[in-house]
Design a protein around this motif. Structure first.
Motif, PDB file in Angstrom:
ATOM      1  N   ILE A  20      -2.342  13.606   5.981  1.00 32.82           N
ATOM      2  CA  ILE A  20      -1.317  12.190   5.683  1.00 32.82           C
ATOM      3  C   ILE A  20      -1.695  11.096   6.580  1.00 32.82           C
ATOM      4  O   ILE A  20      -2.296  11.162   7.734  1.00 32.82           O
ATOM      5  N   GLY A  22      -1.086   7.919   8.781  1.00 31.82           N
ATOM      6  CA  GLY A  22      -0.114   7.835   9.975  1.00 31.82           C
ATOM      7  C   GLY A  22      -0.174   9.154  10.969  1.00 31.82           C
ATOM      8  O   GLY A  22      -0.938  10.085  10.587  1.00 31.82           O
ATOM      9  N   HIS A  23       0.459   8.806  12.263  1.00 29.05           N
ATOM     10  CA  HIS A  23       0.481   9.938  13.207  1.00 29.05           C
ATOM     11  C   HIS A  23       1.753  10.529  13.304  1.00 29.05           C
ATOM     12  O   HIS A  23       3.045   9.509  13.354  1.00 29.05           O
ATOM     13  N   LEU A  24       2.034  11.695  13.240  1.00 32.30           N
ATOM     14  CA  LEU A  24       3.007  12.490  13.321  1.00 32.30           C
ATOM     15  C   LEU A  24       3.013  12.979  14.719  1.00 32.30           C
ATOM     16  O   LEU A  24       2.259  13.512  15.200  1.00 32.30           O
ATOM     17  N   TRP A  28       7.516  17.552  14.594  1.00 29.26           N
ATOM     18  CA  TRP A  28       7.425  17.827  13.262  1.00 29.26           C
ATOM     19  C   TRP A  28       7.140  19.298  12.845  1.00 29.26           C
ATOM     20  O   TRP A  28       7.442  19.755  11.725  1.00 29.26           O
ATOM     21  N   ARG A  39      -3.598  14.688  15.440  1.00 27.68           N
ATOM     22  CA  ARG A  39      -3.848  13.472  15.257  1.00 27.68           C
ATOM     23  C   ARG A  39      -5.157  12.678  15.090  1.00 27.68           C
ATOM     24  O   ARG A  39      -5.734  12.978  16.282  1.00 27.68           O
ATOM     25  N   THR A  44      -4.776   8.999  10.863  1.00 33.28           N
ATOM     26  CA  THR A  44      -4.265  10.029   9.923  1.00 33.28           C
ATOM     27  C   THR A  44      -3.846  11.309  10.909  1.00 33.28           C
ATOM     28  O   THR A  44      -4.111  11.469  12.155  1.00 33.28           O
ATOM     29  N   THR A  45      -3.214  12.360  10.241  1.00 38.76           N
ATOM     30  CA  THR A  45      -2.891  13.380  10.967  1.00 38.76           C
ATOM     31  C   THR A  45      -3.146  14.674   9.787  1.00 38.76           C
ATOM     32  O   THR A  45      -2.875  14.483   8.749  1.00 38.76           O
ATOM     33  N   ILE A  64       6.947  16.785   3.395  1.00 32.94           N
ATOM     34  CA  ILE A  64       6.209  15.693   3.497  1.00 32.94           C
ATOM     35  C   ILE A  64       6.742  14.505   2.874  1.00 32.94           C
ATOM     36  O   ILE A  64       6.896  13.559   3.427  1.00 32.94           O
ATOM     37  N   VAL A  69       5.952   9.730   4.407  1.00 35.14           N
ATOM     38  CA  VAL A  69       4.784   9.645   4.576  1.00 35.14           C
ATOM     39  C   VAL A  69       3.711   9.604   3.623  1.00 35.14           C
ATOM     40  O   VAL A  69       4.254  10.410   2.441  1.00 35.14           O
ATOM     41  N   THR A  70       2.565   9.127   3.538  1.00 38.31           N
ATOM     42  CA  THR A  70       1.570   9.302   2.415  1.00 38.31           C
ATOM     43  C   THR A  70       0.882  10.578   2.504  1.00 38.31           C
ATOM     44  O   THR A  70       0.230  10.632   3.447  1.00 38.31           O
TER      45      THR A  70
END
Length: 77
Positions: A20, A22-24, A28, A39, A44-45, A64, A69-70
């Motif tokens: 995905i 971004g960073h989670l 989560w 990460r 990305t994550t 998700i 998030v994408t």
């Protein structure tokens, strides 16, 4: 040895790798099926782990989506 040329049956567990944008944070992970979150340096994550069946995969994808998030990719590994 499993047959790697065929996808798992809908009711068989499989190891998935999702990516995905971004960073989670790790908190989560329980909401996302307990998958391992990594990460990546590119922003990305990666989420990896065993998913019980297709129904669980659809639930994971819904989670998700609900995070907003994408989703970049989904793969069986």
């Amino acid at each position: 040895m499993p047959d790697v040329t065929r996808p798992p049956a809908p009711d068989e567990p499989a190891v998935y790798a999702l990516r995905i944008a971004g960073h989670l944070d790790d908190h989560w992970s329980p909401r996302l099926g307990g998958l391992t979150l990594t990460r990546e340096p590119d922003g990305t994550t990666s989420l990896t782990g065993t998913v019980a069946d297709q129904a669980a995969l659809h639930g994971l994808l819904t989670g998700i989506r609900d995070l907003g998030v994408t989703l970049i990719s989904v793969a069986i590994v």
